[in-house]
Every structure is written in structure tokens, then in C-alpha cells.
Design a protein around this motif. Structure first.
Motif, PDB file in Angstrom:
ATOM      1  N   ARG A 175      55.153  37.589  34.868  1.00 45.75           N
ATOM      2  CA  ARG A 175      54.767  36.181  34.821  1.00 45.75           C
ATOM      3  C   ARG A 175      55.370  35.495  36.049  1.00 45.75           C
ATOM      4  NH1 ARG A 175      55.411  32.812  29.317  1.00 45.75           N
ATOM      5  NH2 ARG A 175      53.759  34.278  28.777  1.00 45.75           N
ATOM      6  N   VAL A 176      54.504  34.954  36.912  1.00 43.52           N
ATOM      7  CA  VAL A 176      54.939  34.279  38.135  1.00 43.52           C
ATOM      8  C   VAL A 176      54.732  32.780  37.929  1.00 43.52           C
ATOM      9  CG1 VAL A 176      54.603  34.065  40.628  1.00 43.52           C
ATOM     10  CG2 VAL A 176      54.253  36.292  39.500  1.00 43.52           C
ATOM     11  N   TYR A 177      55.826  32.057  37.728  1.00 44.40           N
ATOM     12  CA  TYR A 177      55.727  30.617  37.481  1.00 44.40           C
ATOM     13  C   TYR A 177      55.313  29.876  38.742  1.00 44.40           C
ATOM     14  CZ  TYR A 177      57.277  30.933  32.731  1.00 44.40           C
ATOM     15  OH  TYR A 177      57.328  31.208  31.397  1.00 44.40           O
ATOM     16  N   VAL A 178      54.518  28.819  38.545  1.00 39.81           N
ATOM     17  CA  VAL A 178      53.911  28.074  39.645  1.00 39.81           C
ATOM     18  C   VAL A 178      54.563  26.703  39.792  1.00 39.81           C
ATOM     19  CG1 VAL A 178      51.743  27.051  40.487  1.00 39.81           C
ATOM     20  CG2 VAL A 178      51.703  29.246  39.260  1.00 39.81           C
ATOM     21  N   GLU A 179      54.954  26.383  41.027  1.00 40.59           N
ATOM     22  CA  GLU A 179      55.406  25.034  41.340  1.00 40.59           C
ATOM     23  C   GLU A 179      54.173  24.203  41.660  1.00 40.59           C
ATOM     24  OE1 GLU A 179      58.871  24.345  43.644  1.00 40.59           O
ATOM     25  OE2 GLU A 179      59.532  26.425  43.440  1.00 40.59           O
ATOM     26  N   LEU A 180      54.101  23.015  41.066  1.00 41.06           N
ATOM     27  CA  LEU A 180      52.943  22.145  41.221  1.00 41.06           C
ATOM     28  C   LEU A 180      53.317  20.935  42.066  1.00 41.06           C
ATOM     29  CD1 LEU A 180      51.943  22.096  37.453  1.00 41.06           C
ATOM     30  CD2 LEU A 180      50.959  23.547  39.245  1.00 41.06           C
ATOM     31  N   GLU A 181      52.497  20.630  43.050  1.00 41.98           N
ATOM     32  CA  GLU A 181      52.742  19.427  43.843  1.00 41.98           C
ATOM     33  C   GLU A 181      52.425  18.174  43.031  1.00 41.98           C
ATOM     34  OE1 GLU A 181      51.635  17.260  48.080  1.00 41.98           O
ATOM     35  OE2 GLU A 181      50.955  19.308  47.719  1.00 41.98           O
ATOM     36  N   ALA A 182      51.344  18.202  42.264  1.00 33.43           N
ATOM     37  CA  ALA A 182      50.930  16.991  41.552  1.00 33.43           C
ATOM     38  C   ALA A 182      50.563  17.231  40.096  1.00 33.43           C
ATOM     39  CB  ALA A 182      49.758  16.329  42.272  1.00 33.43           C
ATOM     40  N   ALA A 183      49.815  18.291  39.807  1.00 33.97           N
ATOM     41  CA  ALA A 183      49.295  18.529  38.461  1.00 33.97           C
ATOM     42  C   ALA A 183      48.807  19.973  38.366  1.00 33.97           C
ATOM     43  CB  ALA A 183      48.159  17.551  38.162  1.00 33.97           C
ATOM     44  N   PRO A 184      48.539  20.446  37.144  1.00 36.56           N
ATOM     45  CA  PRO A 184      48.085  21.837  36.989  1.00 36.56           C
ATOM     46  C   PRO A 184      46.687  22.120  37.538  1.00 36.56           C
ATOM     47  CG  PRO A 184      48.857  20.932  34.892  1.00 36.56           C
ATOM     48  CD  PRO A 184      48.831  19.805  35.869  1.00 36.56           C
ATOM     49  N   PHE A 185      45.855  21.082  37.651  1.00 35.59           N
ATOM     50  CA  PHE A 185      44.509  21.281  38.165  1.00 35.59           C
ATOM     51  C   PHE A 185      44.230  20.314  39.304  1.00 35.59           C
ATOM     52  CE2 PHE A 185      44.153  22.925  33.846  1.00 35.59           C
ATOM     53  CZ  PHE A 185      43.533  24.139  34.079  1.00 35.59           C
ATOM     54  N   VAL A 186      43.362  20.744  40.201  1.00 36.17           N
ATOM     55  CA  VAL A 186      42.824  19.873  41.246  1.00 36.17           C
ATOM     56  C   VAL A 186      41.320  19.856  41.008  1.00 36.17           C
ATOM     57  CG1 VAL A 186      42.523  19.501  43.720  1.00 36.17           C
ATOM     58  CG2 VAL A 186      44.688  20.438  42.841  1.00 36.17           C
ATOM     59  N   TRP A 187      40.789  18.643  40.806  1.00 33.55           N
ATOM     60  CA  TRP A 187      39.382  18.483  40.453  1.00 33.55           C
ATOM     61  C   TRP A 187      38.517  18.235  41.668  1.00 33.55           C
ATOM     62  CZ3 TRP A 187      39.735  20.382  36.009  1.00 33.55           C
ATOM     63  CH2 TRP A 187      40.671  19.966  35.068  1.00 33.55           C
ATOM     64  N   ARG A 188      37.382  18.911  41.700  1.00 32.70           N
ATOM     65  CA  ARG A 188      36.330  18.626  42.658  1.00 32.70           C
ATOM     66  C   ARG A 188      35.272  17.827  41.890  1.00 32.70           C
ATOM     67  NH1 ARG A 188      36.939  20.906  47.723  1.00 32.70           N
ATOM     68  NH2 ARG A 188      35.741  19.006  48.057  1.00 32.70           N
ATOM     69  N   VAL A 189      34.788  16.775  42.504  1.00 31.69           N
ATOM     70  CA  VAL A 189      33.804  15.900  41.868  1.00 31.69           C
ATOM     71  C   VAL A 189      32.536  15.924  42.701  1.00 31.69           C
ATOM     72  CG1 VAL A 189      33.307  13.541  41.096  1.00 31.69           C
ATOM     73  CG2 VAL A 189      35.657  14.429  40.966  1.00 31.69           C
ATOM     74  N   GLY A 190      31.414  16.216  42.057  1.00 34.43           N
ATOM     75  CA  GLY A 190      30.138  16.293  42.751  1.00 34.43           C
ATOM     76  C   GLY A 190      29.424  14.954  42.776  1.00 34.43           C
ATOM     77  N   PRO A 191      28.330  14.859  43.522  1.00 35.22           N
ATOM     78  CA  PRO A 191      27.560  13.616  43.615  1.00 35.22           C
ATOM     79  C   PRO A 191      26.969  13.179  42.275  1.00 35.22           C
ATOM     80  CG  PRO A 191      26.453  15.386  44.799  1.00 35.22           C
ATOM     81  CD  PRO A 191      27.774  15.922  44.350  1.00 35.22           C
ATOM     82  N   ASP A 192      26.839  14.136  41.345  1.00 34.94           N
ATOM     83  CA  ASP A 192      26.348  13.818  39.998  1.00 34.94           C
ATOM     84  C   ASP A 192      27.508  13.562  39.034  1.00 34.94           C
ATOM     85  OD1 ASP A 192      27.388  16.368  39.922  1.00 34.94           O
ATOM     86  OD2 ASP A 192      25.691  17.251  38.871  1.00 34.94           O
ATOM     87  N   PHE A 193      28.726  13.441  39.588  1.00 33.88           N
ATOM     88  CA  PHE A 193      29.977  13.195  38.863  1.00 33.88           C
ATOM     89  C   PHE A 193      30.430  14.399  38.041  1.00 33.88           C
ATOM     90  CE2 PHE A 193      27.910   8.802  38.697  1.00 33.88           C
ATOM     91  CZ  PHE A 193      28.318   8.494  39.978  1.00 33.88           C
ATOM     92  N   ALA A 194      29.836  15.563  38.275  1.00 34.13           N
ATOM     93  CA  ALA A 194      30.296  16.784  37.613  1.00 34.13           C
ATOM     94  C   ALA A 194      31.706  17.097  38.106  1.00 34.13           C
ATOM     95  CB  ALA A 194      29.355  17.943  37.923  1.00 34.13           C
ATOM     96  N   VAL A 195      32.544  17.548  37.194  1.00 32.24           N
ATOM     97  CA  VAL A 195      33.943  17.846  37.511  1.00 32.24           C
ATOM     98  C   VAL A 195      34.167  19.344  37.388  1.00 32.24           C
ATOM     99  CG1 VAL A 195      36.344  17.413  36.845  1.00 32.24           C
ATOM    100  CG2 VAL A 195      34.643  15.576  36.639  1.00 32.24           C
ATOM    101  N   GLN A 196      34.780  19.905  38.450  1.00 34.69           N
ATOM    102  CA  GLN A 196      35.077  21.333  38.461  1.00 34.69           C
ATOM    103  C   GLN A 196      36.517  21.529  38.925  1.00 34.69           C
ATOM    104  OE1 GLN A 196      32.846  23.701  41.295  1.00 34.69           O
ATOM    105  NE2 GLN A 196      32.923  25.465  39.934  1.00 34.69           N
ATOM    106  N   ALA A 197      37.235  22.405  38.233  1.00 26.66           N
ATOM    107  CA  ALA A 197      38.619  22.708  38.592  1.00 26.66           C
ATOM    108  C   ALA A 197      38.687  23.558  39.849  1.00 26.66           C
ATOM    109  CB  ALA A 197      39.299  23.454  37.442  1.00 26.66           C
ATOM    110  N   HIS A 198      39.837  23.554  40.496  1.00 28.86           N
ATOM    111  CA  HIS A 198      40.057  24.426  41.658  1.00 28.86           C
ATOM    112  C   HIS A 198      39.896  25.890  41.271  1.00 28.86           C
ATOM    113  CE1 HIS A 198      44.016  24.592  39.740  1.00 28.86           C
ATOM    114  NE2 HIS A 198      44.192  25.721  40.407  1.00 28.86           N
ATOM    115  N   THR A 199      39.969  26.193  39.985  1.00 30.15           N
ATOM    116  CA  THR A 199      39.791  27.554  39.487  1.00 30.15           C
ATOM    117  C   THR A 199      38.325  27.921  39.292  1.00 30.15           C
ATOM    118  OG1 THR A 199      39.978  26.749  37.219  1.00 30.15           O
ATOM    119  CG2 THR A 199      42.010  27.538  38.276  1.00 30.15           C
ATOM    120  N   GLY A 200      37.433  26.917  39.455  1.00 37.10           N
ATOM    121  CA  GLY A 200      36.004  27.154  39.324  1.00 37.10           C
ATOM    122  C   GLY A 200      35.417  26.757  37.984  1.00 37.10           C
ATOM    123  N   GLU A 201      36.244  26.396  37.024  1.00 37.22           N
ATOM    124  CA  GLU A 201      35.751  26.041  35.691  1.00 37.22           C
ATOM    125  C   GLU A 201      35.234  24.608  35.656  1.00 37.22           C
ATOM    126  OE1 GLU A 201      38.795  28.075  32.728  1.00 37.22           O
ATOM    127  OE2 GLU A 201      39.731  27.394  34.583  1.00 37.22           O
TER     128      GLU A 201
END
Length: 172
Positions: free
Chosen positions: A80-106
Motif C-alpha cells: 500500500r503506497v499512501y498518496v500525498e494530496l495537494e488539494a483533494a483526492p480527485f481532480v475533476w475535468r468538466v466538459g462543455p456539456d458540464f459532464a464531470v470526469q475524474a483524473h482517473t477517468g471515471e
């Protein structure tokens, strides 16, 4: 979690955890932080080596989890490799249709929006809590103007406790 990772956990259940060697920045980039980098300073002031290998990033994404205390980690085989986070566990990408996708692709949907004292926009989603990527603030602003998201003010220092995550996990 990948089947190969689950098999490794069964085969070697007592491998010690790893701390400080992996970090996630506010743009969704992963960084390796070896002993030399860790000695040079804390994350994110000293980031380390950005992980650019696509297959490695995909492997990390598939095996990115959290424990009961809100510490996020990458299950690397039996370790188990623990992760240091700069801001939060996820970084969201937002599309022009307001769809939200995580940096992990979900893909996910926003339930609530928050603005910190630096003007950064965070979203609470069914997947978890995260920061909107800086490149997508235009789409996010359109979502706010359209009334889809109604951000509330919240001081950044209060976010980890409120949303149950740990910025810099350490051994007990």
C-alpha cells in the motif's frame, strides 16, 4: 482493484506500507518522490518526478483507494503506497456539456459545489470530493451561471475534515 493485485495481497499479506513516495497535485498529475526529493522539501513545494508513462498511470488509477481514516493510497501489488494530496483526492475535468470526469477517468455527477478562499472550485460527487482542473474553469463558470451548481464558501483548511480525507498520510 486489479485481479493481479488481489492475488499479490493474498500471497504476501504483511508487506509494510509505503509513505511519502507518491503524490497527486492539483492538476491531476502523479509524482514519484524518492528519498532525495523528500529530503529536499515537502509536497507540493518540491514535487518530484512526474509520472508520464500511460500504462503506469492507468494502473495507479485502477488501484487508487482509501482507507477508513480517509487516507488515499495506491495498492501496488502487496504494498500500500499512501498518496500525498495537494488539494483533494480527485481532480475533476468538466466538459462543455458540464459532464464531470475524474483524473482517473471515471464519470460522475456533482452534488454540491464549494469555493475556497483562493477562488478554487471543488465539487462533492457520488465518487468523492475533488478540485475542478484549472483548464476547465470556463465550463465550470458556465455551469454556475446556468444554475446547475451553486457554490458555497468554505475555507480550504476545513475541507479535509468535512469531506473525510487526509492530505499527508503518515504512519500511526
Amino acid at each position: 482493484m486489479d485481479p493481479i493485485v488481489e492475488a499479490a495481497l493474498r500471497k504476501w499479506p504483511h508487506v509494510p506500507h509505503c509513505w511519502g513516495w507518491l503524490a497527486l497535485d492539483a492538476r491531476g498529475d502523479w509524482y514519484m518522490r524518492d528519498e532525495r526529493v523528500q529530503a529536499a522539501g515537502p509536497f507540493p513545494q518540491v514535487k518530484g518526478s512526474r509520472i508520464t508513462h500511460d500504462k503506469l498511470r492507468e494502473f495507479i488509477h485502477r488501484n487508487y483507494l482509501h482507507d477508513g481514516a480517509g487516507a488515499w493510497f495506491f495498492q501496488n501489488g502487496p504494498q500500500r503506497v499512501y498518496v500525498e494530496l495537494e488539494a483533494a483526492p480527485f481532480v475533476w475535468r468538466v466538459g462543455p456539456d458540464f459532464a464531470v470526469q475524474a483524473h482517473t477517468g471515471e464519470a460522475t455527477e456533482a452534488r454540491a459545489a464549494w469555493l475556497d478562499e483562493h477562488g478554487r472550485l471543488f465539487l462533492d460527487t457520488a465518487l468523492g470530493f475533488g478540485l475542478v482542473h484549472t483548464l476547465d474553469m470556463g465550463h465550470a463558470a458556465e455551469a454556475v451561471e446556468a444554475g446547475r451548481w451553486q457554490p458555497q464558501a468554505l475555507v480550504f483548511a476545513e475541507m479535509p475534515a468535512r469531506f473525510g480525507y487526509v492530505l499527508a498520510p503518515r504512519p500511526a
